[in-house]
Scaffold this motif. Structure first.
Motif, short mmCIF file in Angstrom:
data_model
loop_
_atom_site.label_atom_id
_atom_site.label_comp_id
_atom_site.label_asym_id
_atom_site.label_seq_id
_atom_site.Cartn_x
_atom_site.Cartn_y
_atom_site.Cartn_z
N ARG A 66 42.32 24.81 3.99
CA ARG A 66 42.62 24.00 2.81
C ARG A 66 43.88 23.17 3.03
NH1 ARG A 66 43.64 26.49 -3.24
NH2 ARG A 66 43.59 24.52 -4.38
N LEU A 67 44.91 23.76 3.62
CA LEU A 67 46.15 23.04 3.88
C LEU A 67 45.92 21.86 4.83
CD1 LEU A 67 48.60 26.06 4.33
CD2 LEU A 67 48.63 24.42 2.44
N LEU A 68 45.24 22.13 5.94
CA LEU A 68 45.02 21.07 6.92
C LEU A 68 44.16 19.96 6.33
CD1 LEU A 68 44.41 23.14 10.19
CD2 LEU A 68 46.52 22.03 9.43
N ARG A 69 43.13 20.31 5.59
CA ARG A 69 42.23 19.30 5.05
C ARG A 69 42.89 18.49 3.93
NH1 ARG A 69 35.98 21.53 5.51
NH2 ARG A 69 36.07 21.83 7.77
N ARG A 70 43.74 19.13 3.15
CA ARG A 70 44.48 18.36 2.13
C ARG A 70 45.42 17.36 2.80
NH1 ARG A 70 45.78 20.49 -3.34
NH2 ARG A 70 47.76 19.49 -2.92
N ALA A 71 46.04 17.76 3.92
CA ALA A 71 46.92 16.84 4.63
C ALA A 71 46.13 15.66 5.20
CB ALA A 71 47.64 17.58 5.76
N ILE A 72 44.99 15.95 5.79
CA ILE A 72 44.15 14.88 6.37
C ILE A 72 43.69 13.93 5.28
CG2 ILE A 72 41.96 14.41 7.55
CD1 ILE A 72 42.32 17.23 8.86
N ARG A 73 43.24 14.49 4.18
CA ARG A 73 42.72 13.63 3.10
C ARG A 73 43.84 12.82 2.46
NH1 ARG A 73 41.47 13.94 -2.41
NH2 ARG A 73 39.86 12.43 -2.93
N SER A 74 45.02 13.40 2.34
CA SER A 74 46.16 12.64 1.79
C SER A 74 46.48 11.45 2.68
CB SER A 74 47.38 13.56 1.66
OG SER A 74 47.16 14.54 0.67
N MET A 75 46.38 11.63 4.00
CA MET A 75 46.61 10.50 4.91
C MET A 75 45.54 9.42 4.70
SD MET A 75 49.36 10.76 6.70
CE MET A 75 49.09 9.72 8.15
N ARG A 76 44.30 9.83 4.46
CA ARG A 76 43.24 8.85 4.22
C ARG A 76 43.49 8.10 2.91
NH1 ARG A 76 38.52 9.95 7.48
NH2 ARG A 76 37.15 8.99 5.95
N LEU A 77 43.98 8.81 1.90
CA LEU A 77 44.29 8.16 0.63
C LEU A 77 45.47 7.21 0.77
CD1 LEU A 77 43.83 11.17 -1.82
CD2 LEU A 77 42.31 9.22 -1.54
N ASP A 105 51.87 7.56 -4.12
CA ASP A 105 52.01 7.67 -2.67
C ASP A 105 53.01 8.75 -2.29
OD1 ASP A 105 50.13 5.76 -2.24
OD2 ASP A 105 51.52 4.19 -1.58
N ASP A 106 54.08 8.85 -3.07
CA ASP A 106 55.11 9.84 -2.76
C ASP A 106 54.55 11.26 -2.83
OD1 ASP A 106 56.91 7.85 -2.37
OD2 ASP A 106 58.09 8.22 -4.18
N VAL A 107 53.68 11.50 -3.81
CA VAL A 107 53.03 12.82 -3.90
C VAL A 107 52.25 13.10 -2.62
CG1 VAL A 107 51.24 14.15 -5.08
CG2 VAL A 107 52.89 12.83 -6.42
N ARG A 108 51.50 12.10 -2.15
CA ARG A 108 50.70 12.30 -0.94
C ARG A 108 51.58 12.50 0.29
NH1 ARG A 108 47.39 7.37 -3.44
NH2 ARG A 108 45.98 8.57 -4.78
N PHE A 109 52.66 11.75 0.39
CA PHE A 109 53.60 11.94 1.50
C PHE A 109 54.15 13.37 1.51
CE2 PHE A 109 54.35 7.19 1.69
CZ PHE A 109 53.94 7.04 3.01
N ARG A 110 54.49 13.88 0.33
CA ARG A 110 55.06 15.23 0.26
C ARG A 110 54.01 16.29 0.59
NH1 ARG A 110 58.38 12.82 -4.06
NH2 ARG A 110 56.81 13.35 -5.65
N VAL A 111 52.78 16.07 0.16
CA VAL A 111 51.69 16.98 0.52
C VAL A 111 51.54 17.04 2.04
CG1 VAL A 111 49.17 17.28 0.49
CG2 VAL A 111 50.40 16.79 -1.64
N VAL A 112 51.56 15.88 2.67
CA VAL A 112 51.43 15.82 4.14
C VAL A 112 52.56 16.59 4.80
CG1 VAL A 112 51.53 14.29 6.14
CG2 VAL A 112 50.14 13.66 4.15
N ALA A 113 53.80 16.34 4.38
CA ALA A 113 54.96 16.99 5.01
C ALA A 113 54.90 18.49 4.86
CB ALA A 113 56.25 16.45 4.40
N ASP A 114 54.59 18.96 3.65
CA ASP A 114 54.53 20.40 3.41
C ASP A 114 53.39 21.05 4.16
OD1 ASP A 114 55.21 22.85 1.48
OD2 ASP A 114 53.04 22.60 1.53
N HIS A 115 52.19 20.49 4.05
CA HIS A 115 51.01 21.15 4.59
C HIS A 115 50.97 21.11 6.12
CE1 HIS A 115 49.97 21.63 0.56
NE2 HIS A 115 48.79 21.05 0.49
N VAL A 116 51.49 20.05 6.71
CA VAL A 116 51.53 19.99 8.17
C VAL A 116 52.45 21.10 8.70
CG1 VAL A 116 52.39 18.65 10.13
CG2 VAL A 116 50.88 17.59 8.46
N ARG A 117 53.62 21.25 8.08
CA ARG A 117 54.54 22.30 8.52
C ARG A 117 53.95 23.69 8.28
NH1 ARG A 117 60.61 24.14 6.69
NH2 ARG A 117 59.64 24.26 4.64
N SER A 118 53.37 23.91 7.11
CA SER A 118 52.78 25.22 6.81
C SER A 118 51.62 25.51 7.76
CB SER A 118 52.27 25.24 5.36
OG SER A 118 53.34 25.03 4.46
#
Length: 891
Positions: free
Chosen positions: A309-320, A274-287
């Motif tokens: 790719r950044l936006l979709r990875r953030a969205i998918r991480s939230m779904r995961l 989960d921590d990996v996904r949280f960090r992906v969300v934080a990074d990709h949303v800002r970028s």
């Protein structure tokens, strides 16, 4: 100390010490070697390369940067991030090593009360290039560092170069000791997690001739002037000063994690995955926020693909993480609240940014809904077959048909314990795209070797550019080039590059095509094919010799084609009018993202997430022509970039502007104010007319309007009038009744086609009884194998089913009909219940016939269909039917 304060202190420190404050350049800096700005020195690259002269000797900046090479590693480690900010101070031939070291040491170790960062000097370590005794001595003298905290390292770590011939030099890196809980003792050489690099001081002092690798190069000699380039990682300093363990927990990023935790009900720090996904969300949303702020819109290529790719990875991480709602509209405002402290323009552009993000999330949710199930099916099929590799065909089908990006397929495959045949996927993509055209002209302006142009500029000074003042002038030649080298002459018909001391020709820039015209010389004439600025200040003409033989030295007369220039002025001013009309009709978020204009024609790309209605297009055209009729004054003036922004002038995303002087073109006062270096009419009425000819999508979140201006606009309308005249004559009606008359004809045509279809189908089915009556008995099974030339798949299926229905249902029956139309073969097999009971399968029949027909197919036991491309073997395939039925049905 929050990040905004760290940023402010850095800038203030160097401004107090005589540095020019340079605002961050856009992430989309015009550098064809880079997708995004990826280092603080990039905006200053022309100065370090000697392509341009720096307008100041000292500079300080906090530069936005994006690096995406390690995007898959984001979140897995606490060191990888896509967006970051690089604080840097620069010296262009001014101070060198002592100054750079003293400035850095003072800032990092001065107390917070004195404006510094307050780092403990006892925890600072530095590295220097092996053998650089001077830098070691300076660290001892200036900072009082003991030798045991100064470590020597090789070129791989402590020598900087650009990877190409050009400037280079040793560097000295500053590290902070985080303490024994983070790793082993022994300085940076022992553990770079414990000893964290926070600042790199580059001492540019050598000119490199050949660069084979980061630590393998040839030194040509010393640079004419020694330069300083430093980079301090803002996020790294922030997490140290804020007492955090990594960049994801600083004040600019952690609020996004907190919001994500609130939405998902998960807890950060409780589960590693989960921590990996949280960090992906934080990074990709800002970028994503910062990229959209600089005008990037999601797309399938280049910068747009990175953002998507950044936006979709953030969205998918939230779904995961368990959140199925719309994520971006919840998370982006949180990031905005923090990032606008350093970048206030984000708030001004928020409406546009949120629209772009919303449209992308909507599109991706649809993609996920359609593609996830298909991926799951493909993955299950792969596993059930015992394989561990998802085929390139399957990955390509997900991408091509359902818009599933390959990186998402790779991630999901990895999560499912599979790999993907990427080579097969890439091969199919290459076949689909077939991008074989390598137009050299498209590469104009790329950073090839500009050394020859720089030498011309240094020897002769900048071109006296008179495009705003006159259409013709007397000139003399400064240089003549062919193939990048100086030549003595050009014969008739040859093409070369000519540099003049003065020119009236407009060089292509800002979306405006270069001027056309001629350059006359004693005994001949040159045609001007193109005009470019390979380095700032130098105008280069591509010319073809029309008459005579040209050699430098003779007096020249340069003449712009006045009709060409007039058309160009009309089109460029028309672009500004269309842009203003767009904002008036659609709202202030409809901002230009690109343009091109040439005499009589313009196109304008703008950020918008949906197609325009015909009424909106008409309104834009009407507003534009009302502006022409109003005869609005067109003027321009020079001011600083900050003054222009305060004045309300619009700057094009991705363009680079000189803060010391920009040109603002206005039409009708505040109605249209834009930064622009193009040529324009004096009053809007001189545009003549504006005729919008089309509006279409040019990628997700981007639309394009095309229009004709001036005489070309009138010619377009005249052609439309002529077409209407011909149609009214043919249909014997009036122009106002033309649409209704055509609609009536279309409806009558559709009705007639339906009647014809009924007749044709009746004729087709009328033969079914005769075909069924001719069935062949094969071991007690009625078999029909029929050829239907000129028929496509629909007709073949209809006939096959009808013939099957006419066979006696108490006896086994099998029907195969093969059609051939437009070079395509269609085959349908239909077997009744009794035939299936005897073991005959329509699916097996089609599979047996497929190889003969050059194709394949399948279906169920009662009905199956297939196709192919080899019509020459239809008869052979029909003969095989009886054999296959006999084999399947037994004796």
């Amino acid at each position: 100390m929050d990040t905004a304060e760290i940023r402010r202190r850095f800038v203030d420190h160097f401004e107090r010490n005589g540095h020019q404050v340079v605002p961050s350049a856009s992430l989309l800096l015009d550098d064809p070697t880079l997708l995004f700005v990826n280092a603080g020195m990039v905006p200053f690259k022309p100065y370090f390369l000697g392509q341009e002269t720096a307008p100041y000797q000292r500079a300080v900046s906090v530069q936005k940067c994006v690096r995406t090479l390690d995007i898959e590693e984001v979140g897995k480690t606490t060191r990888h991030g896509t967006f970051f900010q690089m604080c840097g101070n620069f010296s262009f031939g001014d101070y060198f090593k002592p100054g750079a070291i003293e400035f850095a040491w003072t800032l990092i170790t001065s107390s917070v009360a004195d404006g510094g960062y307050g780092f403990d000097p006892e925890k600072i370590w530095v590295t220097v290039l092996h053998g650089d005794e001077e830098t070691k001595r300076l660290w001892q003298e200036i900072a009082g560092l003991p030798l045991e905290r100064i470590q020597e390292r090789g070129k791989l770590d402590n020598y900087w170069n650009m990877g190409v011939p050009g400037p280079g030099g040793p560097c000295s890196e500053i590290y902070f000791d985080r303490g024994p809980e983070f790793g082993a003792e022994g300085g940076p050489e022992a553990d770079e997690d414990r000893y964290l690099e926070i600042w790199n001081l580059v001492f540019m002092q050598e000119s490199l001739a050949t660069v084979r690798a980061k630590d393998d190069f040839d030194v040509e000699g010393p640079l004419p002037a020694k330069n300083i380039d430093t980079g301090m990682g803002l996020e790294r300093v922030a997490f140290l000063l804020q007492g955090k363990n990594n960049m994801y927990e600083i004040d600019e990023m952690f609020p996004v994690i907190e919001k994500a935790a609130e939405l998902t009900g998960r807890t950060y720090g409780a589960d590693a995955a989960d921590d990996v996904r949280f960090r992906v969300v934080a990074d990709h949303v800002r970028s994503g926020l910062m990229l959209m702020g600089d005008g990037v819109t999601p797309g399938n290529d280049g910068r747009g693909y990175v953002l998507r790719r950044l936006l979709r990875r953030a969205i998918r991480s939230m779904r995961l993480l368990g959140y199925e709602g719309r994520a971006l509209e919840q998370l982006l405002p949180v990031s905005l609240a923090k990032m606008e402290l350093g970048y206030p323009d984000l708030r001004k552009d928020w409406q546009r940014i949120s629209q772009v993000a919303s449209a992308e999330e909507t599109a991706f949710r649809k993609t996920l809904a359609a593609g996830t199930q298909l991926f799951d099916n493909a993955a299950e099929e792969t596993k059930s077959s015992g394989a561990t590799v998802l085929s390139g065909n399957q990955a390509f089908a997900l991408h091509d048909t359902y818009g599933f990006p390959i990186d998402l397929t790779l991630e999901m495959a990895s999560e499912a314990g599979l790999t993907v045949d990427e080579a097969g996927f890439r091969s199919l993509m290459a076949e689909q795209r077939q991008r074989a055209k390598a137009d050299a002209k498209a590469k104009k302006g790329q950073h090839a070797d500009t050394g020859v142009y720089r030498e011309i500029l240094d020897a002769n000074g900048p071109t006296d550019w008179l495009a705003y003042e006159t259409l013709e002038t007397e000139s003399r030649s400064i240089a003549l080039l062919s193939g990048g080298a100086s030549v003595g002459s050009l014969a008739q018909g040859e093409v070369g590059e000519l540099v003049l001391d003065r020119t009236p020709f407009y060089a292509e820039s800002g979306g405006q095509a270069a001027d056309a015209g001629v350059i006359e010389f004693d005994g001949g004439k040159l045609e001007v094919l193109d005009v470019q600025r390979p380095v700032r200040g130098l105008v280069v003409h591509q010319v073809r010799v029309l008459e005579g033989e040209f050699a430098p030295g003779s007096a020249l007369h340069a003449k712009v084609d006045p009709e060409w220039r007039l058309g160009a002025r009309q089109a460029h001013s028309g672009t500004h009018v269309i842009h203003a009309a767009l904002r008036e009709v659609l709202g202030p978020t409809a901002l230009q993202s690109g343009s091109f204009n040439r005499p009589g024609y313009l196109r304008l790309d703008f950020g918008w997430t949906q197609s325009l209605t015909p009424a909106q297009v008409r309104d834009i055209e009407q507003v534009s022509n009302e502006a022409l009729r109003a005869d609005l004054p067109v003027g321009w003036q020079y001011m600083t970039l900050s003054e222009a922004k305060d004045w309300g002038a619009i700057a094009l995303f991705g363009e680079t502007y000189d803060d010391t002087k920009v040109r603002v073109v206005e039409i009708g006062g505040r109605w249209s104010r834009e930064l622009c270096g193009g040529t324009h009419v004096d009053h809007s009425s001189q545009i003549g007319t504006l005729v919008v000819t089309g509006e279409a999508s040019v990628g997700s979140g981007n639309r394009r309007i095309e229009a004709f201006t001036g005489v070309e606009g009138f010619q377009y309308l005249a052609r439309e009038r002529d077409v209407v005249g011909e149609l009214t004559g043919l249909l014997k009606t009036q122009p106002d009744d033309l649409v209704g008359r055509v609609n009536d004809l279309v409806e009558r045509l559709k009705s007639t086609e339906k009647e014809l279809e009924k007749v044709r189908l009746a004729a087709l089915l009328g033969s079914a009884g005769e075909i069924a009556a001719g069935a062949q008995d094969v071991n007690g099974i009625n078999v029909v194998a029929h050829r239907l030339d000129g028929a496509g798949g629909g007709d073949v299926r209809t006939l096959a089913l009808d013939v099957r229905g006419r066979l006696p249902q108490d006896r086994p029956g099998a029907v195969v009909v093969i059609g051939n139309a437009d070079g395509k073969v269609a085959a349908v097999a239909a077997v009744n219940d009794a035939g299936q009971a005897r073991g005959v399968s329509a699916n097996d029949l089609i599979r047996a016939l497929g190889p003969l027909l050059g194709g394949k197919g399948g279906g169920k036991a009662d009905v199956a269909q297939g196709g192919g491309t080899d019509a020459s073997r239809i008869d052979e395939a029909l003969q095989l039917v009886a054999t296959e039925v006999a084999r399947a049905g037994g004796s």
